[in-house]
Write an enzyme that holds these catalytic residues in place. Structure first.
Site: not given
Length: 748
Positions: A35, A81, A125
């Protein structure tokens, strides 16, 4: 109805501390290796690697069109993931921000945030595709260069590491906090990294100093100036731990008629411009930097922060030095080169270690790519040999295919083919027969034989591998060279001088004040320079009255001397206002209740003070040596038992003699040069007494005589020019003063 299993049957009886430590260790290892820490080979954390891998599978090449980021994030969290979509999108946004990454790996379209700290638009967007740098980082994934592993659900495969030649770890840097460790790697210039790597290929034993000839320091996407010394930078790279002082880039811009402004064009890495300007504006509002009048943000695509000084006489360098000290116009970017090595073990590496590990990975990738290509060539040669046999016996091959029910065994037996060759011949289309020409087959096979020989030699020769890697690095350097727009160094390396002490004038607005202290130790500061002869008209508490009054500036330090020989320092700008009675000075400094106050004056730099005790001992001290930094003050005069500090007086300019008078009304005059200059001590004997002690002492210019007030309200003074009768060596008893000397035995 079946009996349900009792959930309590699954409970394991174990000590809480061991159960907790085992589980926490699993969590810690997961955080460290999967991580928070980047891999030294490709400089990526798993989330970044999976993002780029998913975009590659979506064919989001630099030349292709954009796709919604929501589509990419969906693929990543669904296949590779299993974490929150917002965290994955945040990681993707950072890969696209030109002010976060020196060489962005994602080409974003839409609002991906800005240097002001504004967040990116929602993933529905925004759109994205890969950049050329990302393609170069993933180059070779289809050529057997790296291992693949199953995804978390076992349905897909993902690469363990990327094989590309782009030096992403140091080029783009990384930051992260794991469990018990962290990493912080600033970005660097690719051309410099390639030059240093090339040096290591030729000279594996090269030391850090040799590498520093190429890697001068970090190269931040936001520019700025690194002001550390070369020795400090070299030390950080040699140990893998350290930091870099990064300043904003600024210039003085003339506004005409002698006025000017300071214009900041680049700010330090990861500093939010809006918060920086807010902090500067707050400093102006709080009057913490009076020499700064205003700050304006005139930025558009480029940063432009305008700093307006209070007056044209302000020193630009002093203004900026003050702001560097007070704001994030100067920051410290830490270096903690803590990464996962090729065995997934976290460790802190030096610059040389990191480059060497990356080169070792590239050599391994080169060899694996060569072996993969070698296998492909062998497969092709095997097929070409089969095609050649088919061409030379084309009529018989056609006859076998037409007449035999099982043509493959017949062809294998008659022509000596293997199963794969026979299958390839049988799977040929008729249109391919026209291309089966003996010369073409033999030419292709000859080329493949030549390439195979070169690859075999490359695999067997480490020297050839290093030469090939140098050529590949040279081609990469052409695309990221210092002459290109992307490769040009943005951060300058300019060693700054020692940090200057910011003068009080810069931190405090300079205003005239009149400092007044009462006999009981109540102190106040009136605005402006009041008439000192009118202090009797001021209000004091009942039974109290004026003791000290003098003019000063708010930037001054005020010296307070106690009769115990201890000196204290007050900040003039922190004194209570002139309204009311002020405040007890004992609330401001730790002066004992039974200690009398001998002197209160403004500290003047470079001045000297004459200090004298009641037992007639004293010395000269510089003002700088008696200024105290804490409330407890500084012990300057070491007094003998029963003695007290009696006089603290400035030495008059041009004074060359000392006049001392005792309580026995004996006057002695001796040269000032006979007094030692000390920082602390008892001093020497000024005047000898049979009984009593010192009454007063002063300095004067011998050729102009000794003056004293005549008393009353006349304000007149009397001067005695002939002092031959009182002139003696230091420590003399002296004789009665001239006629008319004040009865209170005071010179002033």
């Amino acid at each position: 109805m079946t009996d349900l299993a009792d959930p309590f049957d699954a409970i394991v009886d174990a000590p809480f501390d061991s159960a907790l430590s085992e589980r926490y260790l699993v969590y810690a290892m997961s955080t460290i290796t999967a991580r928070s820490l980047p891999d030294v080979r490709d400089g990526l954390k798993p989330v970044h690697r999976r993002l780029l891998w998913a975009m590659r599978l979506l064919k989001l090449d630099p030349a292709a069109g954009y796709k919604k980021c929501a589509r990419v994030v969906g693929d990543v969290i669904g296949k590779y993931h299993p974490h929150g979509d917002q965290s994955v999108y945040d990681a993707m946004v950072r890969l696209a921000q030109t002010f976060s990454l020196r060489y962005p790996l994602v080409d974003g379209q839409g609002n991906f945030g800005n240097v002001d700290g504004d967040n990116a638009a929602a993933m529905r967007y925004t759109e994205a595709r890969l950049t050329l740098a990302a393609n170069e980082l993933m180059a070779g994934l289809d050529e057997g260069t790296v291992d693949y592993r199953l995804t978390y659900n076992g349905e897909e495969e993902e690469p363990e590491v990327f094989p590309g030649l782009f030096p992403n770890l140091l080029a783009n840097g990384a930051s992260g906090i794991a469990v018990g460790m962290a990493t912080s790697i600033p970005p660097h210039n690719v051309a410099e990294l390639i030059d240093a790597a090339t040096l290591l290929i030729d000279q594996p034993e090269a030391d850090g100093a040799a590498l520093m000839q190429h890697v001068r320091g970090p190269d931040f996407p936001t520019g700025g100036v690194i002001v550390d010394s070369p020795a400090a930078i070299a030390e950080a790279y040699a140990t893998g731990r350290g930091g870099f002082r990064v300043r904003s880039r600024w210039e003085k811009q003339d506004e005409g008629r002698g006025t000017w402004v300071a214009v900041v064009t680049e700010i330090p890495y990861q500093v939010q411009k809006s918060k920086l300007i807010e902090a500067i504006a707050q400093i102006i509002n709080d009057k913490k930097l009076p020499i700064l009048a205003d700050v304006r943000d005139e930025s558009d695509a480029d940063i432009r922060i305008v700093l307006e000084p209070r007056s044209r006489s302000v020193d630009p360098d002093m203004l900026m030095e003050s702001l560097f000290k007070l704001t994030e116009l100067e920051t410290r970017v830490s270096l903690n080169l803590n990464v996962l090595d090729a065995h997934r073990t976290p460790r802190v590496m030096s610059l040389k270690d990191a480059l060497s590990a990356w080169l070792a990975h590239q050599i391994e990738v080169l060899v694996r790519r060569s072996r993969h290509r070698l296998d492909k060539i062998d497969d092709r040669i095997e097929l070409l040999d089969g095609y050649l046999i088919a061409y030379l016996n084309l009529d018989r091959v056609i006859q076998i295919i037409r007449e035999e029910d099982e043509p493959k065994p017949v062809m294998i037996a008659e022509f000596g083919l293997n199963d794969r060759q026979a299958e390839a011949i049988l799977n040929m289309r008729l249109r391919s027969l026209r291309r089966l020409e003996e010369m073409e087959i033999r030419q292709e096979r000859a080329k493949l034989d030549e390439e195979r020989a070169q690859l075999a030699a490359l695999i067997e020769s480490p020297a050839r591998q290093r030469t090939r890697l140098k050529k590949d690095l040279a081609r990469l350097r052409e695309r990221y060279g210092p002459e290109t727009a992307l490769g040009k160094r943005r951060t300058a390396i300019e060693e700054a001088g020692p940090v200057r002490e910011i003068p009080l004038e810069a931190m405090i607005e300079r205003e005239p004040i009149t400092v007044i202290m009462s006999q009981r130790g109540w102190v106040r500061a009136m605005r402006g320079h009041a008439d000192l002869s009118a202090t009797d008209t001021l209000k004091f508490k009942e039974g109290d009255g004026p003791a000290f009054a003098f003019h000063a500036q708010t930037t001054d330090k005020i010296l307070l001397a106690g009769d115990n020989g201890r000196f204290f320092t007050l900040a003039a700008d922190k004194l209570p206002g002139g309204r009311g009675f002020g405040e007890p000075v004992r609330l401001m400094v730790d002066i004992e209740a039974d200690t009398g106050i001998v002197a209160l004056m403004a500290a003047r730099a470079g001045e000297r003070l004459l200090l004298a005790a009641s037992d007639g001992r004293g010395f000269i001290a510089r003002v700088a040596d008696v200024v105290a930094e804490t409330r407890k003050g500084r012990q300057v005069v070491n007094l003998r038992p029963g003695a007290k500090l009696k006089v603290v007086r400035r030495i008059a300019e041009g004074a060359d003699y000392v006049a001392a008078i005792g309580e026995n009304r004996k006057l002695v005059v001796f040269p000032l040069a006979e007094l030692p200059e000390m920082g602390r001590g008892q001093g020497v004997t000024l005047q000898r007494y049979r009984d009593g002690g010192l009454s007063d002492i002063t300095t004067f210019q011998f050729d102009q005589g000794l003056s004293w007030p005549m008393g009353g309200d006349s304000g007149r003074t009397r001067t005695e020019t002939d002092l031959t009768a009182w002139r003696a060596a230091r420590g003399a008893a002296g004789r009665m003063p001239p006629v008319g000397f004040p009865r209170d035995n005071r010179f002033e």
